[in-house]
Write an enzyme that holds these catalytic residues in place. Sequence first.
Site, mmCIF file in Angstrom:
data_model
loop_
_atom_site.group_PDB
_atom_site.id
_atom_site.type_symbol
_atom_site.label_atom_id
_atom_site.label_comp_id
_atom_site.label_asym_id
_atom_site.label_seq_id
_atom_site.Cartn_x
_atom_site.Cartn_y
_atom_site.Cartn_z
ATOM 1 N N VAL A 25 44.662 45.700 29.468
ATOM 2 C CA VAL A 25 43.647 44.907 30.171
ATOM 3 C C VAL A 25 42.633 44.344 29.169
ATOM 4 O O VAL A 25 42.072 43.268 29.387
ATOM 5 C CB VAL A 25 42.935 45.718 31.287
ATOM 6 C CG1 VAL A 25 43.874 45.996 32.443
ATOM 7 C CG2 VAL A 25 42.307 46.992 30.769
ATOM 8 N N GLU A 26 42.421 45.052 28.066
ATOM 9 C CA GLU A 26 41.504 44.562 27.023
ATOM 10 C C GLU A 26 41.951 43.192 26.507
ATOM 11 O O GLU A 26 41.134 42.286 26.313
ATOM 12 C CB GLU A 26 41.462 45.541 25.834
ATOM 13 C CG GLU A 26 40.624 46.775 26.035
ATOM 14 C CD GLU A 26 41.355 47.922 26.742
ATOM 15 O OE1 GLU A 26 42.405 47.679 27.382
ATOM 16 O OE2 GLU A 26 40.850 49.055 26.669
ATOM 17 N N GLU A 45 56.150 49.398 34.080
ATOM 18 C CA GLU A 45 55.137 48.427 34.525
ATOM 19 C C GLU A 45 55.575 46.990 34.256
ATOM 20 O O GLU A 45 55.083 46.055 34.876
ATOM 21 C CB GLU A 45 53.819 48.674 33.801
ATOM 22 C CG GLU A 45 53.120 49.955 34.198
ATOM 23 C CD GLU A 45 51.738 50.026 33.598
ATOM 24 O OE1 GLU A 45 50.763 49.652 34.285
ATOM 25 O OE2 GLU A 45 51.621 50.446 32.432
ATOM 26 N N TYR A 93 32.669 26.070 40.315
ATOM 27 C CA TYR A 93 33.355 27.361 40.465
ATOM 28 C C TYR A 93 34.758 27.209 41.026
ATOM 29 O O TYR A 93 35.611 28.069 40.812
ATOM 30 C CB TYR A 93 32.523 28.376 41.260
ATOM 31 C CG TYR A 93 32.008 27.934 42.619
ATOM 32 C CD1 TYR A 93 32.857 27.758 43.698
ATOM 33 C CD2 TYR A 93 30.646 27.714 42.805
ATOM 34 C CE1 TYR A 93 32.373 27.360 44.933
ATOM 35 C CE2 TYR A 93 30.150 27.324 44.033
ATOM 36 C CZ TYR A 93 31.015 27.141 45.098
ATOM 37 O OH TYR A 93 30.529 26.744 46.318
ATOM 38 N N LYS A 150 42.185 46.834 37.631
ATOM 39 C CA LYS A 150 43.610 47.017 37.921
ATOM 40 C C LYS A 150 43.674 48.094 39.002
ATOM 41 O O LYS A 150 43.863 49.282 38.710
ATOM 42 C CB LYS A 150 44.301 47.457 36.620
ATOM 43 C CG LYS A 150 45.791 47.342 36.597
ATOM 44 C CD LYS A 150 46.308 47.701 35.197
ATOM 45 C CE LYS A 150 47.798 47.810 35.153
ATOM 46 N NZ LYS A 150 48.280 48.301 33.839
#
Length: 117
Positions: free
Chosen positions: A72-73, A21, A53, A98
């Site tokens: 991802v955390e 990855e 935004y 993801k």
Amino acid sequence: MDIVYIRGLQADAVIGIYDFERAHRQSLVLDLELGTDIRPAAAGDDISLTLNYKAVTETVERFVKESDFALVETLAQRCAEMIMSEFKVPWLRLSLSKPGAMRQAQDVGIIIERGQR
Ligand SMILES: Nc1nc2c(c(=O)[nH]1)N=C([C@H](O)[C@@H](O)CO)CN2
């Protein structure tokens, strides 16, 4: 509390726990809900009195693209900290997907909520 939201923000990054990855970039998608009070901006019809935004989107996109984490955390937590500190956001909900990670699933990821409503 009012909410400024950003949905489907796409950015790619080096992310993953496996060696294969880390050899290429993967697509990520973020949804953001950002706590704010829109009344001053509405009363003055003034962009400087609200959470812009466009500014948040561009800042988050840059942050994700420059990131390099395993989980991802970790990316979700660091994004939340950056947004709350740079944009003075007291509360947020952040979803980080993801989509290409699991062939069996349309989407995997994490949802976090930080701060006080
Ligand atoms: N809770 C998590 N589970 C998994 C993660 C992650 O970041 N958080 N990552 C992986 C792999 O990197 C995955 O994307 C591919 O197998 C697995 N589980």
